[in-house]
Design a protein around this motif. Structure first.
Motif, mmCIF file in Angstrom:
data_model
loop_
_atom_site.group_PDB
_atom_site.id
_atom_site.type_symbol
_atom_site.label_atom_id
_atom_site.label_comp_id
_atom_site.label_asym_id
_atom_site.label_seq_id
_atom_site.Cartn_x
_atom_site.Cartn_y
_atom_site.Cartn_z
ATOM 1 N N MET A 85 0.691 -1.499 0.062
ATOM 2 C CA MET A 85 0.420 -0.283 -0.010
ATOM 3 C C MET A 85 0.523 0.868 -0.297
ATOM 4 N N LEU A 86 2.184 1.084 0.537
ATOM 5 C CA LEU A 86 2.874 2.794 0.625
ATOM 6 C C LEU A 86 3.112 3.035 -0.588
ATOM 7 N N ARG A 87 4.053 1.823 -1.208
ATOM 8 C CA ARG A 87 4.040 1.654 -2.721
ATOM 9 C C ARG A 87 2.973 3.168 -4.062
ATOM 10 N N ARG A 88 1.844 1.803 -3.224
ATOM 11 C CA ARG A 88 0.566 2.183 -4.959
ATOM 12 C C ARG A 88 -0.609 2.127 -3.506
ATOM 13 N N PRO A 89 -1.143 3.490 -2.663
ATOM 14 C CA PRO A 89 -2.323 3.508 -1.848
ATOM 15 C C PRO A 89 -3.649 2.627 -3.048
ATOM 16 N N GLN A 90 -3.648 3.611 -3.856
ATOM 17 C CA GLN A 90 -4.592 3.845 -4.687
ATOM 18 C C GLN A 90 -5.994 4.199 -4.317
ATOM 19 N N GLY A 91 -5.765 5.584 -3.095
ATOM 20 C CA GLY A 91 -6.793 5.637 -3.101
ATOM 21 C C GLY A 91 -7.592 5.366 -1.768
ATOM 22 N N ARG A 92 -6.156 4.600 -1.142
ATOM 23 C CA ARG A 92 -7.098 3.997 0.684
ATOM 24 C C ARG A 92 -6.222 3.993 1.268
ATOM 25 N N PHE A 93 -6.456 3.834 3.063
ATOM 26 C CA PHE A 93 -5.499 4.235 3.840
ATOM 27 C C PHE A 93 -6.009 2.878 4.298
ATOM 28 N N ALA A 94 -5.008 2.925 5.646
ATOM 29 C CA ALA A 94 -4.500 1.407 6.258
ATOM 30 C C ALA A 94 -5.334 1.888 7.779
ATOM 31 N N VAL A 95 -5.383 1.420 8.230
ATOM 32 C CA VAL A 95 -6.319 1.125 9.674
ATOM 33 C C VAL A 95 -5.357 -0.256 11.160
ATOM 34 N N LEU A 96 -4.572 0.025 11.521
ATOM 35 C CA LEU A 96 -4.301 -1.492 11.978
ATOM 36 C C LEU A 96 -5.012 -1.618 13.019
ATOM 37 N N CYS A 97 -5.634 -2.712 13.397
ATOM 38 C CA CYS A 97 -6.769 -2.637 14.821
ATOM 39 C C CYS A 97 -6.787 -3.854 15.353
ATOM 40 N N ALA A 98 -6.360 -3.969 16.423
ATOM 41 C CA ALA A 98 -6.712 -5.118 17.628
ATOM 42 C C ALA A 98 -7.383 -4.195 19.395
ATOM 43 N N VAL A 99 -7.226 -5.105 19.949
ATOM 44 C CA VAL A 99 -7.740 -5.055 21.409
ATOM 45 C C VAL A 99 -6.059 -3.979 21.945
ATOM 46 N N GLY A 100 -5.862 -4.064 22.305
ATOM 47 C CA GLY A 100 -4.808 -2.889 23.604
ATOM 48 C C GLY A 100 -4.039 -3.806 23.859
ATOM 49 N N GLY A 101 -2.603 -3.759 23.802
ATOM 50 C CA GLY A 101 -1.627 -4.797 24.146
ATOM 51 C C GLY A 101 -1.011 -5.726 22.747
ATOM 52 N N MET A 102 -1.784 -5.435 21.972
ATOM 53 C CA MET A 102 -1.516 -6.418 20.420
ATOM 54 C C MET A 102 -0.237 -5.902 19.195
ATOM 55 N N GLY A 103 0.323 -4.417 19.958
ATOM 56 C CA GLY A 103 1.095 -4.166 19.080
ATOM 57 C C GLY A 103 1.347 -3.896 17.954
ATOM 58 N N LYS A 104 0.127 -3.057 18.346
ATOM 59 C CA LYS A 104 0.181 -2.019 16.826
ATOM 60 C C LYS A 104 0.649 -0.936 16.801
ATOM 61 N N THR A 105 1.546 -0.099 17.982
ATOM 62 C CA THR A 105 2.282 0.973 17.444
ATOM 63 C C THR A 105 3.005 0.292 16.804
ATOM 64 N N THR A 106 3.690 -0.811 17.130
ATOM 65 C CA THR A 106 4.786 -1.598 16.983
ATOM 66 C C THR A 106 5.506 -1.386 15.831
#
Length: 728
Positions: A85-106
């Motif tokens: 997606m970084l190379r070709r977003p194609q009109g979209r964005f990404a959402v890393l979603c999960a319960v707290g503690g699952m490592g989204k920020t990492t």
């Protein structure tokens, strides 16, 4: 030129060699003036290129630098998707979603590191409130070349600030913008509008990639242009490697994987455990010691309620606290029922929970407040939206039909379940109220499943893992009643052909009754006999026969040789022996049992008819086909008259008569009986029930025998297999 064209044409203009060069000169001058104008416009406006973030620091605004992370384990798939997606977003964005503690920020930080190394400009926005978000978004836009004049116009109210920022992000290329911890999307703005309208700070319109991390994993929240990437717990191997990375001297890779499995693969728990083990003053310094300590000190090692607020990373370093933040957010949204619902689910077993089990009345009892169905549904939805509840990955083969209530199930992460159970114990003064209410609801659910007949079998299968809790939660005064409930559920499971689930219940019942009542109490002996039958149904004949022999000896000694329970044990042992080819011993036991049951219970008692049916099978196995046919005909006539033509026992008699007829060479009648039995079993039991499958196999065998005479050993092997599976 128009004047010349409208008046008299001069003499020189009539010559083509003069006119065409003049036109060429005019065209060249026009092109030159156009290019010069564009040059002047470009000089007046900064180019839309990326400038270093260090030039943009203003006052006390937060840095846009991403956090540093070590190597990320087990997230290769998600990183591959984000890199694409970084190379070709194609009109979209990404959402890393999960319960707290699952490592989204990492994961987001790892992508940021890779993007910077590849030459992308990276902007890391830490969501705290709307004002700070606006400042940081403006900083990112300025770094991408936003003209001061456009920014001033927005500040003067002549244009929308988000529009100005995103217009510039649409001009620039090769950037990654991370909005971290956007856990309350409704606060992002604009006020009163959902994020999915894409009129505020979250938009898919840029020429780089917008990546959001959030506990909220709802498609409705983020809209159709969001690519949701839910994070799951880490598999054992990479989870164990996380522990080894943090504490390499704490043990072997195998020991690390065992501890990782105990922690459920939750990244925050893994990092917390690894940091603890690496500490020079920690009491536990090895993976096995820490895993053993969790059994008794879970609340102290991972379940602290109030993290050290002085530590900058404190609020994200304690496992329990990160989930309480989500519950606080749900309560702030008016969903106060989410917390007690999560605590209640934590009291159940680590298995899928049918939503039909949790009722408004149950929540009303444990909370002391009126609860309606709408509020309960909202609580389930909120917990799922924040990743505190999951869905089973795939329904079992014994699951219900699509669209039924039992299809709706939820699961808890093992560590979420365990810590919430610990928290409930600590914060509830009268836990017996919760246990009593749950025990009563489980008992009612079994009764409801039993009343529904075959339609209740899927619910019974889902209830099975949770019913043993009755032995732990029930009031001692109602212990007998709840043991009866477990026995009833086990019988439903055996009718449904779910012998594995039935076996687990029988084992728990046997252990409990042996401990509470003694090994020779009649109820204990009943449980042992039932466990033997379940083992035989699962295809474990040797262990089944051992248990059934032991139970028969004990019942004959304790209850007497002709007690109905003793006769049941003798009949069940004989059936197991016949199913393993021990026909001679089976015939002797069944003749004795049939005579005793006829005398004690009467010739038409269901148990007497069952003994006669079993004796017919054993005689057929010994080669006494004609006698077996006569006995099965009589039993079928009696069962049809007493029980009805479609009763399961009647269908079993018809099936077994067909087997005996096939053995006797009466293929035409046998095939006709099996076809009728198959139709009736499909209609009454379902297409995949073990008895239905047995009849289908027997019909295929009978059809094959009608066209080709089989070898003797092959035929007898098929007959024994079908007879053992017939349920007779």
């Amino acid at each position: 030129m128009t004047n010349y064209a409208s008046e008299a044409v001069p003499g020189w203009a009539a010559r083509a060699w003069v006119i065409w060069p003049m036109f060429a000169v005019l065209v060249a001058v026009s092109i030159g003036l156009l290019l010069w104008g564009r040059h002047l416009d470009a000089a007046a406006r900064p180019p839309a290129r990326l400038a270093p973030v260090s030039r943009l620091a203003r006052g006390q605004q937060a840095s846009l630098r991403p956090p540093h992370v070590q190597r990320v384990r087990g997230r290769e798939r998600e990183l591959a998707v984000l890199t694409g997606m970084l190379r070709r977003p194609q009109g979209r964005f990404a959402v890393l979603c999960a319960v707290g503690g699952m490592g989204k920020t990492t994961v987001a930080a790892q992508l940021a590191t890779q993007a910077e190394a590849a030459g992308w400009r990276v902007f890391w926005v830490r969501w705290r409130d709307g004002a700070e978000l606006a400042q940081q978004m403006v900083q990112a836009a300025l770094a991408c070349g936003l003209p001061e004049a456009e920014l001033e116009a927005a500040r003067a109210g002549q244009a929308s600030l988000p529009d100005v920022v995103w217009r510039q992000l649409g001009r620039a290329r090769r950037w990654l913008l991370v909005v971290d911890n956007a856990d309350e999307p409704h606060e992002i703005g604009p006020a009163g509008e959902p994020v999915a309208d894409y009129r505020g700070w979250i938009r898919p319109h840029g020429r780089g990639l917008l990546l959001v991390t959030s506990r909220d994993g709802s498609e409705q929240t983020w809209g159709p242009c969001a690519r949701l990437l839910p994070l799951e717990p880490l598999p054992e191997r990479p989870a164990g490697q996380v522990l080894l990375d943090a504490a390499p001297a704490a043990g072997t890779a195998e020991q690390a994987q065992e501890l990782a499995a105990r922690l459920g693969g939750l990244p925050l728990a893994l990092h917390a455990a690894g940091s603890y083990l690496a500490g020079p003053t920690s009491r536990y310094r090895t993976f096995p010691a820490y895993r053993q300590a969790l059994e008794h000190e879970l609340r102290f090692l991972l379940g602290a309620a109030h993290p050290n607020a002085c530590h900058p990373g404190g609020s994200r370093a304690v496992v329990r606290h990160t989930w309480e933040v989500s519950l606080d957010q749900l309560a702030g949204e008016g969903n106060a029922l989410a917390r007690p619902l999560l605590r209640l689910l934590a009291l159940l077993a680590q298995a899928p929970v049918p939503l039909s089990l949790i009722t408004p009345d149950l929540l009303s009892v444990v909370t002391g407040h009126d609860v309606n169905a709408v509020a309960l549904e909202a609580a389930f939805a909120g917990l799922h939206r924040y990743g505190l509840l999951g869905l089973p990955h795939s329904p079992g083969s014994t699951g219900p039909a699509p669209g039924s209530m039992e299809r709706a199930q939820v699961v808890l992460h093992p560590l979420i379940r365990e810590i919430n159970a610990v928290v409930l114990t600590a914060e509830t003064s009268d836990l017996a109220v919760w246990h009593r209410a749950l025990a009563e609801r489980l008992t009612t659910a079994v009764y409801e499943a039993n009343q529904r007949g075959r339609a209740g079998w899927p619910a019974a299968v889902l209830l099975a893992p949770h019913l043993p809790l009755l032995l732990d939660y029930a009031d001692p005064r109602t212990a007998t009643y709840h043991r009866t409930t477990l026995h009833a559920l086990a019988q439903i499971l055996q009718k449904a052909g779910a012998f594995g689930a039935a076996r687990l219940l029988h084992e728990r019942l046997l252990d409990a009754e042996t401990r509470m009542l003694g090994p020779e109490h009649p109820d204990t002996l009943t449980s042992r006999n039932n466990l033997g039958n379940a083992l035989f149904g699962m295809g474990v004949p040797a262990e089944a026969i051992r248990l059934l022999r032991q139970t028969l000896d004990d019942r004959a000694r304790v209850l007497g040789p002709v007690h109905p329970d003793t006769l049941t044990s003798r009949n069940d042992l004989a059936c197991a022996l016949d199913g393993t080819g021990e026909h001679a011993e089976a015939v002797g036991l069944l003749r004795q049992t049939l005579n005793d049951r006829t005398r004690v219970l009467g010739p038409e008692h269901p148990h007497t008819l069952a003994s006669r049916d079993s004796l017919g099978l054993a005689l057929d196995g010994m080669g006494e086909h004609a006698q077996a046919v006569r006995m099965h005909r009589q039993t079928l006539e009696d069962r049809t008259r007493i029980l009805g033509p479609e009763h399961p026992d009647t269908l079993t008699s018809r099936h077994n008569l067909a087997l005996a007829l096939t053995s006797a060479g009466e293929q035409v009648e046998a095939t006709d009986l099996l076809r009728r039995t198959l139709d009736d079993r499909v209609r009454t039991l379902g297409d995949e029930h073990t008895h239905t499958l047995s009849t289908r196999n027997a019909l295929e065998t009978a059809l094959a025998m009608s066209t080709q005479r089989p070898q003797s050993w092959w035929w007898h092997w098929l007959r024994r297999r079908n007879a053992a599976a017939s349920g007779g």
